[in-house]
Design a protein around this motif. Structure first.
Motif, PDB file in Angstrom:
ATOM      1  N   LEU A  20      -3.108  -4.363  20.319  1.00 42.75           N
ATOM      2  CA  LEU A  20      -3.631  -3.301  19.470  1.00 42.75           C
ATOM      3  C   LEU A  20      -2.815  -3.320  18.184  1.00 42.75           C
ATOM      4  CD1 LEU A  20      -5.572  -0.883  19.204  1.00 42.75           C
ATOM      5  CD2 LEU A  20      -3.780   0.526  20.216  1.00 42.75           C
ATOM      6  N   ASN A  21      -3.471  -3.667  17.076  1.00 42.37           N
ATOM      7  CA  ASN A  21      -2.815  -3.725  15.769  1.00 42.37           C
ATOM      8  C   ASN A  21      -3.186  -2.473  14.981  1.00 42.37           C
ATOM      9  OD1 ASN A  21      -1.948  -6.439  16.287  1.00 42.37           O
ATOM     10  ND2 ASN A  21      -4.002  -7.115  15.799  1.00 42.37           N
ATOM     11  N   PHE A  22      -2.249  -1.980  14.176  1.00 42.83           N
ATOM     12  CA  PHE A  22      -2.513  -0.791  13.376  1.00 42.83           C
ATOM     13  C   PHE A  22      -1.624  -0.799  12.140  1.00 42.83           C
ATOM     14  CE2 PHE A  22       0.662   0.128  16.534  1.00 42.83           C
ATOM     15  CZ  PHE A  22       1.667   0.754  15.826  1.00 42.83           C
ATOM     16  N   ASP A  23      -2.038  -0.058  11.129  1.00 43.99           N
ATOM     17  CA  ASP A  23      -1.239   0.150   9.926  1.00 43.99           C
ATOM     18  C   ASP A  23      -0.660   1.550   9.971  1.00 43.99           C
ATOM     19  OD1 ASP A  23      -1.916  -2.359   8.956  1.00 43.99           O
ATOM     20  OD2 ASP A  23      -3.667  -1.603   7.881  1.00 43.99           O
ATOM     21  N   LEU A  24       0.574   1.687   9.539  1.00 47.39           N
ATOM     22  CA  LEU A  24       1.259   2.971   9.523  1.00 47.39           C
ATOM     23  C   LEU A  24       1.725   3.224   8.099  1.00 47.39           C
ATOM     24  CD1 LEU A  24       3.016   4.754  12.017  1.00 47.39           C
ATOM     25  CD2 LEU A  24       4.661   4.018  10.328  1.00 47.39           C
ATOM     26  N   ALA A  25       1.437   4.393   7.567  1.00 45.67           N
ATOM     27  CA  ALA A  25       1.858   4.755   6.214  1.00 45.67           C
ATOM     28  C   ALA A  25       2.627   6.070   6.262  1.00 45.67           C
ATOM     29  CB  ALA A  25       0.655   4.893   5.295  1.00 45.67           C
ATOM     30  N   VAL A  26       3.682   6.152   5.459  1.00 45.81           N
ATOM     31  CA  VAL A  26       4.478   7.367   5.325  1.00 45.81           C
ATOM     32  C   VAL A  26       4.440   7.746   3.850  1.00 45.81           C
ATOM     33  CG1 VAL A  26       6.715   8.450   5.736  1.00 45.81           C
ATOM     34  CG2 VAL A  26       5.998   6.516   7.149  1.00 45.81           C
ATOM     35  N   ASP A  27       3.923   8.953   3.545  1.00 45.29           N
ATOM     36  CA  ASP A  27       3.855   9.360   2.141  1.00 45.29           C
ATOM     37  C   ASP A  27       5.186   9.942   1.686  1.00 45.29           C
ATOM     38  OD1 ASP A  27       3.976  12.051   2.957  1.00 45.29           O
ATOM     39  OD2 ASP A  27       1.849  12.421   2.608  1.00 45.29           O
ATOM     40  N   ALA A  28       5.268  10.323   0.420  1.00 44.26           N
ATOM     41  CA  ALA A  28       6.519  10.817  -0.158  1.00 44.26           C
ATOM     42  C   ALA A  28       7.036  12.069   0.542  1.00 44.26           C
ATOM     43  CB  ALA A  28       6.336  11.088  -1.651  1.00 44.26           C
ATOM     44  N   GLY A  29       6.151  12.823   1.192  1.00 41.02           N
ATOM     45  CA  GLY A  29       6.561  14.023   1.909  1.00 41.02           C
ATOM     46  C   GLY A  29       6.953  13.771   3.357  1.00 41.02           C
ATOM     47  N   GLY A  30       6.905  12.501   3.798  1.00 41.12           N
ATOM     48  CA  GLY A  30       7.255  12.171   5.172  1.00 41.12           C
ATOM     49  C   GLY A  30       6.098  12.286   6.143  1.00 41.12           C
ATOM     50  N   ASN A  31       4.882  12.538   5.631  1.00 46.98           N
ATOM     51  CA  ASN A  31       3.704  12.634   6.497  1.00 46.98           C
ATOM     52  C   ASN A  31       3.234  11.238   6.897  1.00 46.98           C
ATOM     53  OD1 ASN A  31       3.451  15.539   6.227  1.00 46.98           O
ATOM     54  ND2 ASN A  31       2.914  15.083   4.100  1.00 46.98           N
ATOM     55  N   VAL A  32       2.889  11.068   8.157  1.00 48.12           N
ATOM     56  CA  VAL A  32       2.539   9.767   8.695  1.00 48.12           C
ATOM     57  C   VAL A  32       1.046   9.703   8.991  1.00 48.12           C
ATOM     58  CG1 VAL A  32       2.933   8.167  10.609  1.00 48.12           C
ATOM     59  CG2 VAL A  32       4.819   9.514   9.702  1.00 48.12           C
ATOM     60  N   THR A  33       0.413   8.567   8.654  1.00 46.22           N
ATOM     61  CA  THR A  33      -0.972   8.316   9.027  1.00 46.22           C
ATOM     62  C   THR A  33      -1.050   6.940   9.693  1.00 46.22           C
ATOM     63  OG1 THR A  33      -1.464   7.412   6.832  1.00 46.22           O
ATOM     64  CG2 THR A  33      -1.998   9.736   7.204  1.00 46.22           C
ATOM     65  N   VAL A  34      -1.948   6.829  10.644  1.00 46.98           N
ATOM     66  CA  VAL A  34      -2.213   5.569  11.326  1.00 46.98           C
ATOM     67  C   VAL A  34      -3.648   5.195  10.999  1.00 46.98           C
ATOM     68  CG1 VAL A  34      -2.389   4.426  13.566  1.00 46.98           C
ATOM     69  CG2 VAL A  34      -0.599   6.117  13.176  1.00 46.98           C
ATOM     70  N   SER A  35      -3.865   3.938  10.573  1.00 43.38           N
ATOM     71  CA  SER A  35      -5.207   3.522  10.195  1.00 43.38           C
ATOM     72  C   SER A  35      -5.462   2.071  10.594  1.00 43.38           C
ATOM     73  CB  SER A  35      -5.410   3.701   8.686  1.00 43.38           C
ATOM     74  OG  SER A  35      -4.473   2.920   7.974  1.00 43.38           O
TER      75      SER A  35
ATOM     76  N   GLY B 227     -10.615   6.720  23.333  1.00 37.13           N
ATOM     77  CA  GLY B 227      -9.532   7.600  23.764  1.00 37.13           C
ATOM     78  C   GLY B 227      -8.644   7.911  22.572  1.00 37.13           C
ATOM     79  N   ASN B 228      -7.431   8.310  22.865  1.00 36.16           N
ATOM     80  CA  ASN B 228      -6.478   8.655  21.798  1.00 36.16           C
ATOM     81  C   ASN B 228      -5.246   7.765  21.862  1.00 36.16           C
ATOM     82  OD1 ASN B 228      -7.820  10.982  20.620  1.00 36.16           O
ATOM     83  ND2 ASN B 228      -7.374  12.009  22.537  1.00 36.16           N
ATOM     84  N   VAL B 229      -4.797   7.361  20.678  1.00 36.49           N
ATOM     85  CA  VAL B 229      -3.508   6.686  20.550  1.00 36.49           C
ATOM     86  C   VAL B 229      -2.520   7.778  20.161  1.00 36.49           C
ATOM     87  CG1 VAL B 229      -2.182   4.947  19.311  1.00 36.49           C
ATOM     88  CG2 VAL B 229      -4.595   4.539  19.830  1.00 36.49           C
ATOM     89  N   HIS B 230      -1.505   7.993  20.994  1.00 31.22           N
ATOM     90  CA  HIS B 230      -0.517   9.043  20.756  1.00 31.22           C
ATOM     91  C   HIS B 230       0.763   8.400  20.232  1.00 31.22           C
ATOM     92  CE1 HIS B 230       2.280  12.360  22.352  1.00 31.22           C
ATOM     93  NE2 HIS B 230       1.723  12.780  21.241  1.00 31.22           N
ATOM     94  N   VAL B 231       1.233   8.846  19.072  1.00 30.86           N
ATOM     95  CA  VAL B 231       2.433   8.301  18.430  1.00 30.86           C
ATOM     96  C   VAL B 231       3.435   9.432  18.243  1.00 30.86           C
ATOM     97  CG1 VAL B 231       3.334   7.108  16.389  1.00 30.86           C
ATOM     98  CG2 VAL B 231       1.018   6.619  17.183  1.00 30.86           C
ATOM     99  N   VAL B 232       4.639   9.274  18.792  1.00 35.79           N
ATOM    100  CA  VAL B 232       5.718  10.239  18.588  1.00 35.79           C
ATOM    101  C   VAL B 232       6.976   9.480  18.173  1.00 35.79           C
ATOM    102  CG1 VAL B 232       4.848  11.987  20.199  1.00 35.79           C
ATOM    103  CG2 VAL B 232       6.392  10.237  21.018  1.00 35.79           C
ATOM    104  N   GLY B 233       7.843  10.133  17.428  1.00 33.46           N
ATOM    105  CA  GLY B 233       9.097   9.496  17.026  1.00 33.46           C
ATOM    106  C   GLY B 233       9.669  10.122  15.776  1.00 33.46           C
ATOM    107  N   GLN B 234      10.518   9.347  15.095  1.00 27.05           N
ATOM    108  CA  GLN B 234      11.176   9.829  13.891  1.00 27.05           C
ATOM    109  C   GLN B 234      11.059   8.795  12.775  1.00 27.05           C
ATOM    110  OE1 GLN B 234      13.404   9.714  16.778  1.00 27.05           O
ATOM    111  NE2 GLN B 234      12.627  11.714  17.343  1.00 27.05           N
ATOM    112  N   ILE B 235      10.980   9.300  11.549  1.00 30.89           N
ATOM    113  CA  ILE B 235      11.045   8.491  10.344  1.00 30.89           C
ATOM    114  C   ILE B 235      12.327   8.904   9.636  1.00 30.89           C
ATOM    115  CG2 ILE B 235       9.933   7.879   8.170  1.00 30.89           C
ATOM    116  CD1 ILE B 235       8.150   7.226  10.536  1.00 30.89           C
ATOM    117  N   ASP B 236      13.246   7.966   9.437  1.00 31.03           N
ATOM    118  CA  ASP B 236      14.511   8.239   8.756  1.00 31.03           C
ATOM    119  C   ASP B 236      14.516   7.549   7.401  1.00 31.03           C
ATOM    120  OD1 ASP B 236      15.845   9.761  10.805  1.00 31.03           O
ATOM    121  OD2 ASP B 236      16.027   7.890  11.934  1.00 31.03           O
TER     122      ASP B 236
END
Length: 152
Positions: A125-140, A47-56
């Motif tokens: 459910l464990n996951f890694d979250l990365a935020v790049d310099a442009g604020g783009n988020v990836t889940v891996s 299925g899909n893991v859906h992530v919504v929110g804000q990075i400040d």
């Protein structure tokens, strides 16, 4: 004009302004997890893991406030027993004192509901979250760890 002068002065002092990035990701996931309620049975889920929110991000670091849910997430065991996953959780990740890019690990609890009289069980459910310099988020690296709580 006063406001512009104050902002210019702060800029010269190296004070960064706060920035917010909105997150709205749908990450496809397929995994197999041992069933702690039935010896030697595994359950394959997708299925899909859906992530919504804000990075400040500001001078003190980066904070993520995320809402995680599962969309059309379920599967079956080799026996044909069907399971649906229930999850609706929040994760607050504090990357401070880091500024972007940044990364962190998150965990949410998922309940697997069986079809019929078989026991339900839970997993982490464990996951890694990365935020790049442009604020783009990836889940891996999503992984599932079963928990031994079995209930009907």
């Amino acid at each position: 004009m006063k406001k512009f002068m104050m902002l210019a002065a702060l800029g010269l002092l190296g004070v960064a302004s706060a920035e917010r990035s909105n997150v709205n990701l749908s990450v496809p996931l397929t995994l197999t997890v041992p069933n702690p309620c039935v010896a030697s049975e595994t359950v394959t889920l997708s299925g899909n893991v859906h992530v919504v929110g804000q990075i400040d991000t500001d001078t003190s670091g980066t904070t993520a406030k995320l809402h995680v849910n599962l969309q059309n997430f379920g599967g079956s065991a080799a026996s044909g027993r069907l399971y649906r996953a229930q999850l609706n959780g929040k994760a607050n990740l504090d990357f401070a004192p880091m500024v972007l890019p940044a990364s962190a690990s998150g965990t949410v609890n998922v309940r697997l509901i069986s079809q019929g009289p078989a026991d339900n069980f839970q997993l982490r459910l464990n996951f890694d979250l990365a935020v790049d310099a442009g604020g783009n988020v990836t889940v891996s690296n999503p992984t599932a760890v079963p928990e031994g709580r079995c209930n009907g």
